[in-house]
Design an enzyme around this catalytic site. Structure first.
Site, PDB file in Angstrom:
ATOM      1  N   CYS A 188      12.870  10.513  10.751  1.00 19.93           N
ATOM      2  CA  CYS A 188      11.585  11.195  10.877  1.00 19.93           C
ATOM      3  C   CYS A 188      11.303  11.309  12.367  1.00 19.93           C
ATOM      4  O   CYS A 188      12.212  11.145  13.176  1.00 19.93           O
ATOM      5  CB  CYS A 188      10.476  10.435  10.150  1.00 19.93           C
ATOM      6  SG  CYS A 188      10.146   8.829  10.864  1.00 19.93           S
ATOM      7  N   CYS A 225       0.820  -1.216   0.000  1.00 17.79           N
ATOM      8  CA  CYS A 225       0.000   0.000   0.000  1.00 17.79           C
ATOM      9  C   CYS A 225       0.852   1.263   0.000  1.00 17.79           C
ATOM     10  O   CYS A 225       0.474   2.271  -0.581  1.00 17.79           O
ATOM     11  CB  CYS A 225      -0.903   0.032   1.220  1.00 17.79           C
ATOM     12  SG  CYS A 225      -2.050  -1.342   1.273  1.00 17.79           S
TER      13      CYS A 225
END
Ligand SMILES: [Zn+2]
Lengths: 390, 97
Positions: free
Chosen positions: A348, A185
């Site tokens: 991140c 995905c």
């Protein structure tokens, strides 16, 4: 059954083929849902509300903003929280009587049997091929019924395995797909509602099996295509005598190394892969001035608030468009340092985004890329307490 | 005259075949069974990257083949002899959620 339960489930019990006994059977049945993502979200919501006595939720991920368009059991207030815990909180509010257990872990060959054993029915709501083979084999070895589904782009697939002497996933797919042919995905995209629909189908199957109404999709494959508006239900082969796990003389009698089996040494367990370094290791790289490129994959707004001095900001969604730029950067660094190549590191906030960025980059070329475990939160915790991040 | 069949694709297989999920084709006389069909598709219809479609004269692992909406294994697999108006489907197994 208590008066309260009779009232609560009255609309279900009203049906002429689903009575008090059926409802009681649900109360006495337990379901394990592996994956609290797009498929798991709706499966868990409906199983939690249907009246199952006990459900278990396995997930090792945390909720990310990019999950929310499809993982509807979570919400904005849950970003950063364990998906398993977030789903459990939702179920507790929805149906306080449903016993709901969480397993904040990655299912592995070591823990799968003990996690699955206490449950009657297993739902595979994971997103990768290694996990699907692992869960299939674990369900055969513990003799559990397996409801497997998957979704990508605008399509979904579902089947029920190990039910009434029906086939297993391996009977249909004895050989895993070559590693390079599988996309996920976070690379191919997915229309949010499609995994939701497939998760609902999984819930229907679990309810029908538990209530004794029989599975719809044993030895059948449901293929849903939202682009064409087409639902196919196709008959599949029966249980195969030569199946390596459920056949007459199985060659697999205990769980194996599924990453090895699927030729994907990094797909089930990111913590075991070499595509990662710790904040301490990264701090060491900085101290000794080891040539490298660091990309911060957070959105621009977050990057502007606080960042590591040598970091370059390319948000995750812009990575594939900037693949050439990154290649050029790496080449330039390598030339400056007079070495053949330099490593690329991703950072991140918590490392969820950077971990998910790796397959995007790998689609675009042979990057030597790692992510920094725990991200900037870990950096603040272990290296620089003054770093500004929440 | 060759047989007319419908080819359908899904799970990403359509990307290899002109991005069309359904098409009708007229087969040359030389295409008799599924094995011939796969070879014909590889040579004449496939747009790119044959390794994503074929492996050793069959489809690669991870592709579901349906003959008139039934698993090809129960219809004879590679040896199934094509008939007029057959629908042959190639769908990649999905791994996402
Ligand atoms: Zn089997």
């Amino acid at each position: 059954m208590s008066k309260e339960d009779l009232d609560r489930y009255s609309r279900q019990i009203l049906m002429n083929n689903f009575n008090k006994d059926s409802q009681l059977k649900l109360l006495n049945t337990s379901v394990l849902i592996i994956g609290a993502g797009g498929l798991g979200s709706t499966a868990i919501l409906y199983l939690g509300s249907a009246g199952f006595g006990r459900i278990g939720i396995v997930d090792n991920d945390v909720v990310e903003e990019t999950n929310l368009h499809r993982q509807v059991i979570h919400d904005e207030t849950k970003i950063g929280l364990s998906k398993a815990v977030s789903a459990q909180q939702t179920i507790k509010k929805l149906n306080s009587k449903c016993e709901c257990y969480v397993y904040k872990l990655l299912l592995t060959s070591e823990n799968a049997l003990s996690v699955i054993k206490p449950y009657d029915i297993v739902i595979d709501a994971t997103d990768n091929v290694c996990a699907t083979y692992l869960i299939n084999d674990a369900c055969i070895l513990t003799n559990k019924i397996l409801i497997q589904a998957s979704a990508l782009r605008m399509e979904g697939q579902l089947s029920v395995f190990n039910y009434n002497n029906g086939p297993c996933y391996r009977c249909l797919n004895p050989i895993p797909p070559p590693a390079g042919t599988v996309t996920k995905c976070n690379v191919s995209g997915v229309l949010g509602v499609v995994p939701g629909i497939m998760g609902c189908f999984q819930a229907v199957e679990a309810i029908k099996i538990a209530a004794g109404l029989g599975a719809n999709y044993s030895q059948k494959l449901l293929i849903y295509d939202a682009e064409l508006g087409k639902v196919r239900v196709v008959k599949t082969r029966p249980k195969q005598e030569n199946c390596s796990i459920c056949g007459k003389n199985p060659s697999i009698t205990s769980l194996i190394d599924y990453e090895d089996f699927c030729n994907m040494k990094k797909c089930t367990n990111p913590n075991m892969s070499k595509d990662r370094i710790t904040v301490e290791e990264y701090n060491e790289i900085l101290k000794v001035n080891k040539p490298h490129v660091l990309i911060d994959v957070r959105p621009k707004e977050a990057f502007q608030l606080s960042n590591l001095p040598n970091a370059i900001n390319i948000p995750k969604l812009e990575l594939s468009n900037n693949a050439q730029k990154i290649k050029d950067l790496l080449k330039k660094k390598a030339e400056e340092a007079n070495v053949s190549e330099v490593p690329l590191y991703l950072i991140c906030r918590s490392s969820a985004t950077s971990l998910n960025s790796i397959p995007i980059l790998k689609e675009q070329g042979n990057f030597k890329v790692s992510y920094i475990i725990g991200g900037l939160l870990e950096w603040k915790k272990k290296i620089d307490p003054s770093f500004q991040i929440e | 005259m060759g047989k007319n069949i419908t080819l359908s694709f899904g799970g990403g297989m359509e990307i290899l075949f002109n991005n069309t999920k359904e098409r009708e084709i007229e087969l040359p006389d030389s295409v008799v069974n599924i094995k011939d069909l796969i070879a014909y598709m590889k040579d004449e219809l496939l747009q790119e990257r044959p390794e994503l479609f074929v492996l050793n004269d069959s489809v690669r692992p991870g592709i579901i083949v349906l003959i008139n909406n039934a698993d090809w294994e129960i219809e004879g697999g590679l040896e199934y002899e094509l008939e007029d108006d057959d629908e042959i489907t190639f769908i990649s197994t999905l791994h996402g959620g």
